[in-house]
Design an enzyme around this catalytic site. Structure first.
Site, PDB file in Angstrom:
ATOM      1  N   HIS A  14       0.878  -1.188   0.000  1.00  0.00           N
ATOM      2  CA  HIS A  14       0.000   0.000   0.000  1.00  0.00           C
ATOM      3  C   HIS A  14       0.906   1.226   0.000  1.00  0.00           C
ATOM      4  CE1 HIS A  14      -3.940   2.026   1.261  1.00  0.00           C
ATOM      5  NE2 HIS A  14      -3.058   2.990   1.048  1.00  0.00           N
ATOM      6  N   ASN A  42      -4.990   7.195  -6.402  1.00  0.00           N
ATOM      7  CA  ASN A  42      -5.713   8.447  -6.110  1.00  0.00           C
ATOM      8  C   ASN A  42      -4.916   9.691  -6.492  1.00  0.00           C
ATOM      9  OD1 ASN A  42      -3.984   7.747  -3.967  1.00  0.00           O
ATOM     10  ND2 ASN A  42      -5.128   8.987  -2.499  1.00  0.00           N
ATOM     11  N   HIS A 136     -10.504   1.338   1.288  1.00  0.00           N
ATOM     12  CA  HIS A 136     -10.301   2.264   2.402  1.00  0.00           C
ATOM     13  C   HIS A 136     -11.583   2.205   3.220  1.00  0.00           C
ATOM     14  CE1 HIS A 136      -8.664   6.181   4.185  1.00  0.00           C
ATOM     15  NE2 HIS A 136      -9.801   5.921   4.836  1.00  0.00           N
TER      16      HIS A 136
END
Lengths: 342, 342
Positions: A14, A42, A136
């Protein structure tokens, strides 16, 4: 007494690499020692097309300056991704990352509802194509309860999509650890900082913006549960730093951004932590083997030799105008990276 | 619809005025509208002698520029204050403030043990002389539990010194509210900001250093309990702003100091809050009458007329080199101070 330790094929499952000069600054700090990293999508705008994905991958490869490093790419979850689209991109991605809208940095275009019927099209297509789902998992409730409140959603997803691999990203609570053993298709990543800190470190003394992150660090009993699972290398738990560089001025200004930058110190601190708890024999599972099994990865050989020798963490990492402050800036760590063999 | 409201003899029963230029900056922001304030003694060094106390009182009177304003002075608690010393200073103070060592700003020289036997000499002398005890009630435990963990200490003090008036300062939890009704000699102050914010406002979105305070804002159910008690003007609860100016650079630098500066907005916001909850008829009790009864105060007349008219909170208050950012800086409040009659 242990004085050296070898990590083989370290994986960061991650990671935020950003783009532009920030990418150029932070990518080598991971690619130098890690064999691969699962890269978050993102950006602004987020990665939702094959074209953007491949172009971003190319920029990462260029910035990382290490042929032995593999960026595992993810797509930004959107409702109604078609089977055909996902099939066409399947071989280029390791998973799809789902953000509830507005829950963290650059997540404004995330999903506005966690209603399974709304998410069903994409999730069913992912399930058919064996594309893992990274989530998330936070509601927009009270900051200390957001992950806990998300647990029923994880459970519902796990039950409704039994063939979908679901990764609870950067878990921070005892509740999430407990859920790992309840559903065969639930997995998790945990960060370095959530193994180390609680809310006390963020706001117990002076306020420390450099330890402010989302999800926020929780209670001592939560950290304890996370640490215990990591130290025994729970087979469904993977290391994912969530190392998230923010420009210095956005961390120290009034109203600071969420994220802790740990890439350059993660391996050294993990060795120190696992040694302290007499769990070094489990570290390679936690930092590599678990993820290889869960995701089915093939990696090039890359061994990192760490030695017990002081490492003074730089106060700042900079490239052109970009400046990032790492966790433990200026502090002395007990272990250093001695050499890397490829 | 209510468009005007009169507050008579407003009292701030927990206030930090600091010293030097900062005192000159902040004192008038309280003395202008309030009739009196209980002034905290945690200067550097703290106020522990009659000489320092009288000199500080004099500086406050000079800085406050309002003959109708009374600074109610407090002494910094120390073990082994003698009966003779306390008798000699009794008429100059409203109470003695106890800080556990290191628990907040300028508390390094506070008591290092809350063991009743260690505190007994001073507490017995205070009890005999009817000097109230004001306490910053936090342990050094996990930040969200510090006040809750202090509850048994409050109980033990209340039981062991039944004739001592004990004020739980700036309470932030449901637990503290519940304790008010359990012991006749326990009282409390509550701040404006703890009626308004939870941890969500400090660290739920971006990190907001200007809302970072000690004790830290707690959970929604805690705020609810505090607000309900304030709105009904619980007779053992008093308004105490804990307005704590810190220089701008110490709030916005990395590792920021704890404290919210509310003096210039407290009355306007309280009227708005009490009106919103249809509790305006209790506001004078909460902000003045309760404290007058609990401490037995005599005050000069001072009426503040507030009207429903926009008040834009200044972005900054400055005097010479001192700069302080108030809560709600730059925001528009619904009520303004129209006039003050003395």
């Amino acid at each position: 007494m242990v004085n050296t330790f070898i990590i083989n094929q370290a994986l960061d499952m991650h990671l935020h690499l950003r783009d532009g000069d920030m990418l150029k600054l932070v990518a080598p700090l991971t690619s130098n020692s890690f064999s691969g990293a699962l890269v978050m999508p993102n950006l602004v705008p987020p990665i939702t097309t094959k074209e953007d994905l491949l172009a971003y991958k190319q920029r990462i490869i260029q910035a990382s300056k290490d042929d032995n490093f593999i960026p595992f790419m993810t797509l930004f979850f959107q409702n109604n991704y078609t089977f055909e689209f996902l099939q066409s991109i399947k071989d280029e991605i390791i998973g799809i990352k789902l953000y509830p809208a507005g829950i963290t940095t650059n997540s404004q275009t995330g999903v506005s509802s966690m209603d399974i019927e709304v998410l069903r099209t994409t999730l069913e297509n992912m399930s058919k194509l064996n594309i893992p789902l990274c989530i998330h998992g936070e509601t927009n409730g009270f900051v200390m309860d957001r992950e806990k409140e998300f647990m029923p959603i994880y459970e519902s997803l796990a039950i409704n999509f039994p063939n979908l691999k679901i990764i609870m990203e950067h878990i921070t609570t005892k509740d999430a650890i407990n859920l790992l053993d309840k559903y065969p298709n639930l997995y998790a990543t945990v960060t370095l900082h959530h193994l180390l800190i609680t809310l006390d470190d963020v706001a117990g003394g002076m306020l420390d913006p450099h330890l402010f992150c989302k999800p926020i660090a929780k209670r001592p009993e939560d950290r304890e549960a996370l640490l215990n699972a990591a130290l025994k290398a729970h087979p469904k738990l993977m290391f994912g730093s969530d190392s998230a560089p923010h420009p210095k001025h956005k961390k120290e200004c009034c109203g600071c951004a969420a994220g802790v930058f740990t890439s350059p110190i993660a391996l050294q601190v993990l060795v120190e932590l696992f040694e302290k708890h007499n769990a070094l024999e489990n570290l390679n599972d936690f930092i590599s083997n678990n993820a290889q099994k869960i995701y089915g990865l093939n990696l090039n050989k890359k061994s990192i030799k760490l030695i017990k020798k002081d490492f003074i963490v730089p106060n700042i990492y900079e490239y052109k105008e970009e400046k990032v402050i790492p966790m433990y800036a200026g502090k002395t760590l007990l272990w250093s990276i001695d050499s890397i063999e490829k």
